[in-house]
Design a protein around this motif. Sequence first.
Motif, PDB file in Angstrom:
ATOM      1  N   SER A 109      20.691  -4.394  -7.316  1.00 34.97           N
ATOM      2  CA  SER A 109      20.879  -5.841  -7.410  1.00 34.97           C
ATOM      3  C   SER A 109      19.518  -6.512  -7.356  1.00 34.97           C
ATOM      4  N   PRO A 110      19.408  -7.757  -7.831  1.00 37.29           N
ATOM      5  CA  PRO A 110      18.125  -8.463  -7.748  1.00 37.29           C
ATOM      6  C   PRO A 110      17.600  -8.568  -6.319  1.00 37.29           C
ATOM      7  N   MET A 111      18.481  -8.775  -5.343  1.00 39.43           N
ATOM      8  CA  MET A 111      18.057  -8.914  -3.952  1.00 39.43           C
ATOM      9  C   MET A 111      17.433  -7.628  -3.428  1.00 39.43           C
ATOM     10  N   LEU A 112      18.092  -6.502  -3.665  1.00 34.83           N
ATOM     11  CA  LEU A 112      17.571  -5.230  -3.171  1.00 34.83           C
ATOM     12  C   LEU A 112      16.295  -4.837  -3.918  1.00 34.83           C
ATOM     13  N   ALA A 113      16.267  -5.085  -5.214  1.00 33.55           N
ATOM     14  CA  ALA A 113      15.064  -4.770  -5.985  1.00 33.55           C
ATOM     15  C   ALA A 113      13.874  -5.597  -5.505  1.00 33.55           C
ATOM     16  N   ARG A 114      14.126  -6.841  -5.137  1.00 32.30           N
ATOM     17  CA  ARG A 114      13.062  -7.705  -4.637  1.00 32.30           C
ATOM     18  C   ARG A 114      12.495  -7.166  -3.323  1.00 32.30           C
ATOM     19  N   SER A 115      13.346  -6.641  -2.457  1.00 31.85           N
ATOM     20  CA  SER A 115      12.865  -6.045  -1.202  1.00 31.85           C
ATOM     21  C   SER A 115      11.950  -4.867  -1.484  1.00 31.85           C
ATOM     22  N   VAL A 116      12.309  -4.055  -2.464  1.00 33.69           N
ATOM     23  CA  VAL A 116      11.478  -2.910  -2.830  1.00 33.69           C
ATOM     24  C   VAL A 116      10.144  -3.378  -3.400  1.00 33.69           C
ATOM     25  N   LEU A 117      10.192  -4.362  -4.294  1.00 35.27           N
ATOM     26  CA  LEU A 117       8.964  -4.878  -4.904  1.00 35.27           C
ATOM     27  C   LEU A 117       8.011  -5.419  -3.841  1.00 35.27           C
ATOM     28  N   GLU A 118       8.512  -6.229  -2.939  1.00 39.47           N
ATOM     29  CA  GLU A 118       7.661  -6.811  -1.905  1.00 39.47           C
ATOM     30  C   GLU A 118       7.066  -5.733  -1.006  1.00 39.47           C
ATOM     31  N   THR A 119       7.820  -4.695  -0.730  1.00 42.16           N
ATOM     32  CA  THR A 119       7.317  -3.620   0.119  1.00 42.16           C
ATOM     33  C   THR A 119       6.272  -2.786  -0.608  1.00 42.16           C
ATOM     34  N   ARG A 120       6.492  -2.527  -1.892  1.00 46.77           N
ATOM     35  CA  ARG A 120       5.498  -1.783  -2.664  1.00 46.77           C
ATOM     36  C   ARG A 120       4.185  -2.564  -2.753  1.00 46.77           C
ATOM     37  N   GLN A 121       4.275  -3.852  -2.913  1.00 44.53           N
ATOM     38  CA  GLN A 121       3.069  -4.679  -2.947  1.00 44.53           C
ATOM     39  C   GLN A 121       2.345  -4.622  -1.605  1.00 44.53           C
ATOM     40  N   ALA A 122       3.088  -4.600  -0.527  1.00 38.03           N
ATOM     41  CA  ALA A 122       2.491  -4.544   0.806  1.00 38.03           C
ATOM     42  C   ALA A 122       1.873  -3.182   1.094  1.00 38.03           C
ATOM     43  N   HIS A 123       2.367  -2.118   0.437  1.00 40.80           N
ATOM     44  CA  HIS A 123       1.791  -0.780   0.637  1.00 40.80           C
ATOM     45  C   HIS A 123       0.318  -0.746   0.245  1.00 40.80           C
ATOM     46  N   GLY A 124      -0.083  -1.601  -0.686  1.00 40.92           N
ATOM     47  CA  GLY A 124      -1.463  -1.596  -1.154  1.00 40.92           C
ATOM     48  C   GLY A 124      -2.425  -2.285  -0.202  1.00 40.92           C
ATOM     49  N   ARG A 125      -1.902  -2.946   0.801  1.00 42.93           N
ATOM     50  CA  ARG A 125      -2.773  -3.617   1.757  1.00 42.93           C
ATOM     51  C   ARG A 125      -3.220  -2.639   2.835  1.00 42.93           C
ATOM     52  N   ARG A 126      -4.099  -3.124   3.687  1.00 42.81           N
ATOM     53  CA  ARG A 126      -4.691  -2.239   4.699  1.00 42.81           C
ATOM     54  C   ARG A 126      -3.620  -1.625   5.608  1.00 42.81           C
ATOM     55  N   SER A 127      -2.698  -2.431   6.059  1.00 44.01           N
ATOM     56  CA  SER A 127      -1.619  -1.909   6.908  1.00 44.01           C
ATOM     57  C   SER A 127      -0.294  -2.206   6.230  1.00 44.01           C
ATOM     58  N   GLY A 128       0.261  -1.188   5.590  1.00 42.46           N
ATOM     59  CA  GLY A 128       1.511  -1.355   4.872  1.00 42.46           C
ATOM     60  C   GLY A 128       2.673  -1.508   5.827  1.00 42.46           C
ATOM     61  N   PRO A 129       3.837  -1.880   5.303  1.00 40.49           N
ATOM     62  CA  PRO A 129       5.011  -2.092   6.150  1.00 40.49           C
ATOM     63  C   PRO A 129       5.576  -0.779   6.672  1.00 40.49           C
ATOM     64  N   SER A 130       6.221  -0.854   7.805  1.00 35.03           N
ATOM     65  CA  SER A 130       6.911   0.297   8.364  1.00 35.03           C
ATOM     66  C   SER A 130       8.312   0.386   7.776  1.00 35.03           C
ATOM     67  N   PHE A 131       8.929   1.542   7.960  1.00 36.50           N
ATOM     68  CA  PHE A 131      10.312   1.675   7.521  1.00 36.50           C
ATOM     69  C   PHE A 131      11.200   0.673   8.257  1.00 36.50           C
TER      70      PHE A 131
END
Length: 252
Positions: free
Chosen positions: A135-157
Amino acid sequence: MHIHQAPGELGLVELRAWITRIADEFEAPGRDGWRREARKARETRRQLDLLEDSLRDGQISAGPRRTDGHEGKDVLRRLLASGVARYLARSAPPVADAPLPEQVIVEVATVALWHVTLAPSLPDGWFDDLQYLTSPMLARSVLETRQAHGRRSGPSFEAFARAVAAKPSGIGLINLFDDLGDPKRGGPALTALALAGRVDPPPHRGGVKPIVAWILAGAIGTVAAGRADSLVRTLTSDAFDGLVVDIDIDLY
């Protein structure tokens, strides 16, 4: 929401290690290339090889891979299927401490989507494909998390699970499990990953209800599988999107 998790157990390194282990443990039965079991074994090996390829370090610098629409969805399907298989391959929880069916389904979907966030590179158009598969909502959560992975401290599970739980997800879960339960779409990937992970194969008949029943049976027992019909009805109702689910993850 409360999540039990040992540090590092749901990261990319651990995912690669799990895939490598089940690939090494997988044994092709016999040498007769025409036997049905041998054909199944070759398909399982192919799915494992393709999944391992999508998790290689070399993909990081290569950037998004160009694929046609069908192949792009299949890349996502293998990652999603690996999350379902990895969840079910864990030791079953004690009966006295078994989670609710609703909790199990959300947990499985969250781990499946987390595997997509961990992939070093995804095909062009993956976001649109993931919206279609979930769904668009779940895909958006994945996109935002993938973008955050590229930062110094990525998101936790844990942070990702909270983000997923904060959005309406019922229709996304229906779409996800309907696709993975379809032998003409995500079914082959899920079957291969389940067999390699020493999990009973999913049902051959398509549809979301059989796959939800299979997940519940593998996670908390066959008695719970009988609640698949009512659970699917709940997922399609407004009541589910307002449901507070206490996620308790323990994959090892």
